[in-house]
Design an enzyme around this catalytic site. Structure first.
Site, PDB file in Angstrom:
ATOM      1  N   LYS A 195      10.937   1.493   3.020  1.00  0.00           N
ATOM      2  CA  LYS A 195      10.949   2.192   1.496  1.00  0.00           C
ATOM      3  C   LYS A 195      10.149   3.761   1.645  1.00  0.00           C
ATOM      4  O   LYS A 195      10.328   4.696   2.437  1.00  0.00           O
ATOM      5  CB  LYS A 195       8.694   1.821   1.719  1.00  0.00           C
ATOM      6  N   GLY A 240      10.156  -0.021  -6.944  1.00  0.00           N
ATOM      7  CA  GLY A 240       8.658  -0.116  -7.568  1.00  0.00           C
ATOM      8  C   GLY A 240       8.181   1.444  -8.364  1.00  0.00           C
ATOM      9  O   GLY A 240       9.020   2.851  -8.293  1.00  0.00           O
ATOM     10  N   ASP A 249      -4.887  -3.207  -3.819  1.00  0.00           N
ATOM     11  CA  ASP A 249      -3.885  -3.635  -5.236  1.00  0.00           C
ATOM     12  C   ASP A 249      -3.296  -5.080  -4.173  1.00  0.00           C
ATOM     13  O   ASP A 249      -2.446  -5.163  -4.694  1.00  0.00           O
ATOM     14  CB  ASP A 249      -2.895  -2.542  -4.752  1.00  0.00           C
ATOM     15  N   GLU A 299      11.367   2.808  -3.904  1.00  0.00           N
ATOM     16  CA  GLU A 299      12.679   1.927  -3.567  1.00  0.00           C
ATOM     17  C   GLU A 299      12.550   1.320  -2.562  1.00  0.00           C
ATOM     18  O   GLU A 299      12.010   1.677  -1.793  1.00  0.00           O
ATOM     19  CB  GLU A 299      13.909   2.356  -3.575  1.00  0.00           C
TER      20      GLU A 299
END
Length: 527
Positions: free
Chosen positions: A253, A235, A355, A239
């Site tokens: 993450k 993203g 989001d 990663e």
């Protein structure tokens, strides 16, 4: 310094209130009948001894003898009284002793009655003990009171400092909370990180299911025992890897070093008190690793092998029960996120995701979902009455932005505005799920919202023209109208994406509506 200043002031006050010996002027005497156990006289202090007529007990009186009563003034005769015992009139039998050499000089005086008869000779005056109790040094009482007050002030100061530090920790430089300290002794964590303890055991032991996350030392210990296995996603932040900790799968993450602020914000939000919930991605640890060349910023969470909702719907369909179960679990997680919990020791602030999209929602093995990726989330600080916003409030994924975000008309000073923008995105996610609902072998291929109106990577301007100016919304297939569950879902999503934000449903209302729909479809709770 504040405490010692208060102590000094108190001691000076006590000193100022204590009468000083002033020969020839006034003298402070012990007085057993006075309110403060003292009296001030310009003459003498005295103690008198008498025998009570009824109880036949020896008693003492402690008083002041003012100068106006002196006779003669220089050597009062009353101070020399020492009457002989008169068995016929015990009340008139007394002895008096006076003094003026120092303050409270009469406390120790015990004049004896002359010619004490045999029956009183061995008598232990009952008021002797009372007199001792009454003569307790007033200065000692004041000293004890002052000491208690100082201790209380110290305790209050410690509590205040602790509260201030806890309240302001979030304002530190990003990463300071997880500052590397390789001198930590890993043995310190052995009682918690037992050989047979699973991650669920550790979380239950340290957070009781509702706390603000694992202790930092435990987080660091877990993170440094993880082995990275394979990369499962990428993203804008970095990663996502599948890792292994003592045989258990975890998601790791890894943020790039330039995304330190995003890493810190997400770790901060995940560790909000009472955030842990079945429909919020489970947070495990945050750690920063410096390998000498660059710094890796890790965020460790639960691993869900089904992947994101986007991945799941791209390759699979759901039945009506599965559709409602997914939608209900997502709305339940969002309702918990939006909810402010008060009345507890710490409480939970209201949080807006900002989001919300299918790629930020994980699908569990039991078919329910968990909301993840809280890097852009904001919370409302009810203490300061402020919303912790970045400089640019227009953030998130353009395809899922609400109309008021796209045209920048959102009221940034009203926290409900951010929650309503989340609800708009929730309606689009419901549309994605409902399209993949397989009823009688009929279903639609997976598509992103507005797939037929904007390019695959639309600009904000393209989305603004479509959503704000054109007032377009994802199309509802006609076949949905003939199927009760799909028709009910279409009504819910329409009430989520109203152009007027104030008219949209709340996450809690959506949760209740879907719960009722699920009850009518006889949905069993997930195992």
């Amino acid at each position: 310094m504040l405490v010692w200043t208060l102590v000094a002031t108190l001691l000076l006050s006590v000193s100022a209130q204590t009468p000083q010996t002033t020969k020839g002027k006034t003298i402070t005497c012990f007085c057993d009948k006075c309110a403060n156990l003292e009296c001030v006289s310009d003459g003498y202090c005295y103690t008198s001894t008498r025998i009570d007529k009824e109880t036949k007990q020896i008693e003492h009186d402690f008083r002041c003898f003012d100068k106006i009563a002196h006779f003669p003034p220089e050597n009062p005769a009353w101070c020399k009284e020492n009457a002989h015992l008169n068995p016929e009139s015990l009340l008139r039998s007394a002895a008096v002793a006076c003094c003026d050499n120092e303050n409270y000089c009469n406390k120790a005086l015990r004049p004896q009655i002359a010619s004490m008869p045999p029956q009183f000779a061995s008598m232990r005056p009952q008021d002797e003990k009372i007199g001792d109790d009454l003569s307790t040094d007033t200065s000692l009482i004041i000293f004890v009171g002052t000491t208690v007050l100082v201790v209380l002030l110290l305790v209050l100061l410690v509590i205040y400092c602790g509260w201030t530090r806890n309240h302001k920790w979030k304002k530190q430089r990003p990463g300071a909370l997880f500052k590397s300290n390789d001198s930590m002794d890993p043995q310190d964590q052995q009682p918690i990180l037992g050989v047979n303890n699973t991650l669920r055991d550790i979380i239950d032991m340290t957070t009781s299911g509702s706390g603000s996350g694992l202790p930092l030392l435990v987080q660091r210990s877990i993170a440094r025992q993880i082995q990275l296995v394979e990369i499962i996603g990428k993203g804008r932040f970095g990663e996502v890897w599948r890792g292994r900790w003592r045989g258990e799968n975890v998601a790791v993450k890894i943020f790039s070093s330039r995304e330190e602020r995003s890493w810190f914000r997400e770790a901060e939000i995940y560790q909000t008190v009472m955030l842990r919930h079945d429909n919020i991605l489970g947070f495990i640890a945050a750690d920063n690793k410096d390998n000498g060349t660059w710094t890796q910023l890790w965020l460790v969470t639960d691993f869900h092998e089904n992947g994101s909702l986007f991945d799941y719907l791209s390759t699979r369909t759901v039945d009506i029960v599965g559709m409602i179960r997914m939608a209900l679990s997502i709305s339940t997680g969002l309702a918990h996120l939006h909810m402010e919990i008060v009345g507890t020791q710490a409480g939970k602030p209201a949080i807006a995701h900002r989001d919300l999209k299918s790629k930020n929602i994980l699908v569990k093995l039991n078919g329910t979902c968990a909301i993840g990726d809280l890097g852009l989330a904001v919370h409302y600080d009810d203490v300061d009455g402020k919303i912790d916003l970045a400089t640019n409030s227009r953030v998130g994924t353009k395809r899922y932005m609400a109309p008021e975000v796209l045209d920048e008309s959102i009221c940034e000073n009203h926290f409900d505005s951010f929650k309503r923008a989340d609800v708009y995105a929730l309606g689009l996610i419901f549309w994605e799920i409902t399209r993949r609902c397989n009823v009688g072998g009929i279903y639609d291929e997976y598509q992103l919202p507005y797939y037929d109106l904007v390019p695959s990577d639309p600009t904000i301007e393209e989305m603004r023209k479509t959503v704000c100016e054109g007032r377009h919304r994802p199309s509802i297939p006609n076949r949905w109208q003939s199927i009760d569950a799909l028709n009910a879902m279409s009504k819910v999503m329409k009430e989520c994406w109203y152009h007027n934000a104030a008219a949209r449903l709340t996450a809690l209302r959506i949760k209740k509506t879907l719960a009722n729909l699920g009850a009518s479809e006889d949905i069993k709770p997930p195992q």
